[in-house]
Scaffold this active site. Structure first.
Site, PDB file in Angstrom:
ATOM      1  N   GLY A  14      59.462  76.197  55.473  1.00  0.00           N
ATOM      2  CA  GLY A  14      60.132  77.354  56.061  1.00  0.00           C
ATOM      3  C   GLY A  14      59.231  78.531  56.357  1.00  0.00           C
ATOM      4  N   ARG A  67      74.558  60.627  62.997  1.00  0.00           N
ATOM      5  CA  ARG A  67      73.973  61.926  63.363  1.00  0.00           C
ATOM      6  C   ARG A  67      75.020  62.875  63.927  1.00  0.00           C
ATOM      7  NH1 ARG A  67      68.417  61.729  63.272  1.00  0.00           N
ATOM      8  NH2 ARG A  67      67.547  59.635  63.375  1.00  0.00           N
ATOM      9  N   ARG A  93      65.113  66.505  61.984  1.00  0.00           N
ATOM     10  CA  ARG A  93      66.172  65.572  62.378  1.00  0.00           C
ATOM     11  C   ARG A  93      66.363  65.678  63.880  1.00  0.00           C
ATOM     12  NH1 ARG A  93      67.964  62.146  58.977  1.00  0.00           N
ATOM     13  NH2 ARG A  93      69.960  62.077  60.049  1.00  0.00           N
ATOM     14  N   HIS A 111      57.317  73.232  68.033  1.00  0.00           N
ATOM     15  CA  HIS A 111      56.635  71.950  67.840  1.00  0.00           C
ATOM     16  C   HIS A 111      55.125  72.193  67.742  1.00  0.00           C
ATOM     17  CE1 HIS A 111      56.012  67.665  67.985  1.00  0.00           C
ATOM     18  NE2 HIS A 111      55.046  67.878  68.863  1.00  0.00           N
ATOM     19  N   GLU A 176      52.078  79.454  65.527  1.00  0.00           N
ATOM     20  CA  GLU A 176      53.538  79.277  65.543  1.00  0.00           C
ATOM     21  C   GLU A 176      54.218  80.542  65.046  1.00  0.00           C
ATOM     22  OE1 GLU A 176      55.089  75.644  63.805  1.00  0.00           O
ATOM     23  OE2 GLU A 176      53.149  74.672  64.005  1.00  0.00           O
TER      24      GLU A 176
HETATM   25  C1  GAR Z   1      55.785  73.362  61.710  1.00  0.00           C
HETATM   26  O1  GAR Z   1      54.446  73.089  61.985  1.00  0.00           O
HETATM   27  C2  GAR Z   1      56.658  72.927  62.860  1.00  0.00           C
HETATM   28  O2  GAR Z   1      56.085  73.127  64.113  1.00  0.00           O
HETATM   29  C3  GAR Z   1      56.785  71.448  62.562  1.00  0.00           C
HETATM   30  O3  GAR Z   1      56.976  71.385  61.179  1.00  0.00           O
HETATM   31  C4  GAR Z   1      56.297  72.476  60.570  1.00  0.00           C
HETATM   32  C5  GAR Z   1      57.286  73.198  59.701  1.00  0.00           C
HETATM   33  O4  GAR Z   1      56.656  74.205  58.966  1.00  0.00           O
HETATM   34  N1  GAR Z   1      57.850  70.837  63.299  1.00  0.00           N
HETATM   35  C6  GAR Z   1      57.797  69.613  63.798  1.00  0.00           C
HETATM   36  O5  GAR Z   1      56.856  68.871  63.625  1.00  0.00           O
HETATM   37  C7  GAR Z   1      59.015  69.192  64.599  1.00  0.00           C
HETATM   38  N2  GAR Z   1      58.732  67.997  65.316  1.00  0.00           N
HETATM   39  P1  GAR Z   1      57.505  75.314  58.254  1.00  0.00           P
HETATM   40  O6  GAR Z   1      58.644  74.600  57.503  1.00  0.00           O
HETATM   41  O7  GAR Z   1      56.541  75.943  57.281  1.00  0.00           O
HETATM   42  O8  GAR Z   1      58.011  76.275  59.275  1.00  0.00           O
END
Ligand code: GAR
Length: 212
Positions: A14, A67, A93, A111, A176
């Site tokens: 998160g 789902r 998911r 992503h 991100e």
């Molecule tokens: C992040 O890097 C996000 O981009 C990725 O999971 C991580 C979550 O980090 N998402 C994916 O790979 C979706 N396909 P966080 O829980 O610390 O925000």
């Protein structure tokens, strides 16, 4: 314009949720985080929500037949908390039309790759294995495919010779944390427009900002 109310879906640590919480607190994001939902009861993102005084709700996907049934339960929680926009922040998911139709053009995903390259899981590892020299992250609207929806914004980072998956993923994650709150703020300001793409074409997204 009425206030944007976010429903944030998380499955893990998160840190992107934290970036949104911090941006709201700092006044960089004019939105309210109405609820955080996780399919994983132990997700650290839930603790981050609670620490910020945001309702944190677990909807365990294993309790549902499919789902669509899971998404229906998530939609119920989102609606109960007044969400008008859904952010998938490390939500692992695939979502169905049940969620997408409840929030048309208002489900956003972050992503860790420059889509359309390296969709799915382990974006940074895929980028490293391919040998790209530039990697990054993408914020996009979600459609029924996997990481295929209209792209709102992307940010790049260099791939260094001695990178491993962890170092590259960490460099991308920093980006991100900047990009996601920024794009959600554009949505809050009504700057994101989506027009149907017409016969066999992808929807067209226009983000009304001054680009330097
Ligand atoms: C992040 O890097 C996000 O981009 C990725 O999971 C991580 C979550 O980090 N998402 C994916 O790979 C979706 N396909 P966080 O829980 O610390 O925000």
């Amino acid at each position: 314009m009425s206030e944007l109310v976010l429903g944030v879906l998380v499955s893990g640590s998160g840190t992107n949720l934290q970036a949104l919480l911090d941006a709201v607190k700092a006044g960089r994001l004019s939105a309210k985080i109405g609820v955080v939902v996780s399919n994983v009861a132990t997700a650290k993102g839930l603790d981050r929500a609670r620490a910020a005084g945001v309702p944190a709700v677990v909807v365990d996907h294993k309790a549902f037949a499919d789902r669509a049934a899971f998404d229906a339960a998530v939609v119920e929680v989102l609606r109960a908390h007044g969400a008008t926009c859904v952010v998938l922040a490390g939500f692992m998911r695939l979502v169905t039309p049940v969620l997408l139709d409840a929030f048309p053009h208002r489900v956003v995903n972050i992503h860790p790759a420059l889509l359309p390259a390296f969709p799915g899981v382990h974006g940074p590892a895929q980028a490293l294995a391919y040998g790209v020299r530039v990697a990054g992250c993408t914020v996009h609207l979600v459609d029924a495919g996997m990481d295929t929806g209209p792209i709102l914004a992307q940010a790049t980072v260099p791939v260094l010779d001695d990178d491993d998956e962890a170092s590259l993923a960490a460099r991308i994650l920093e980006k991100e944390h900047e990009l996601l709150p920024q794009v959600v703020q554009w949505i809050a300001e009504g700057r994101v427009e989506v027009a149907p793409g017409g016969e066999g074409k992808r929807p067209r997204v226009r983000v009304r900002i001054e680009r330097r």
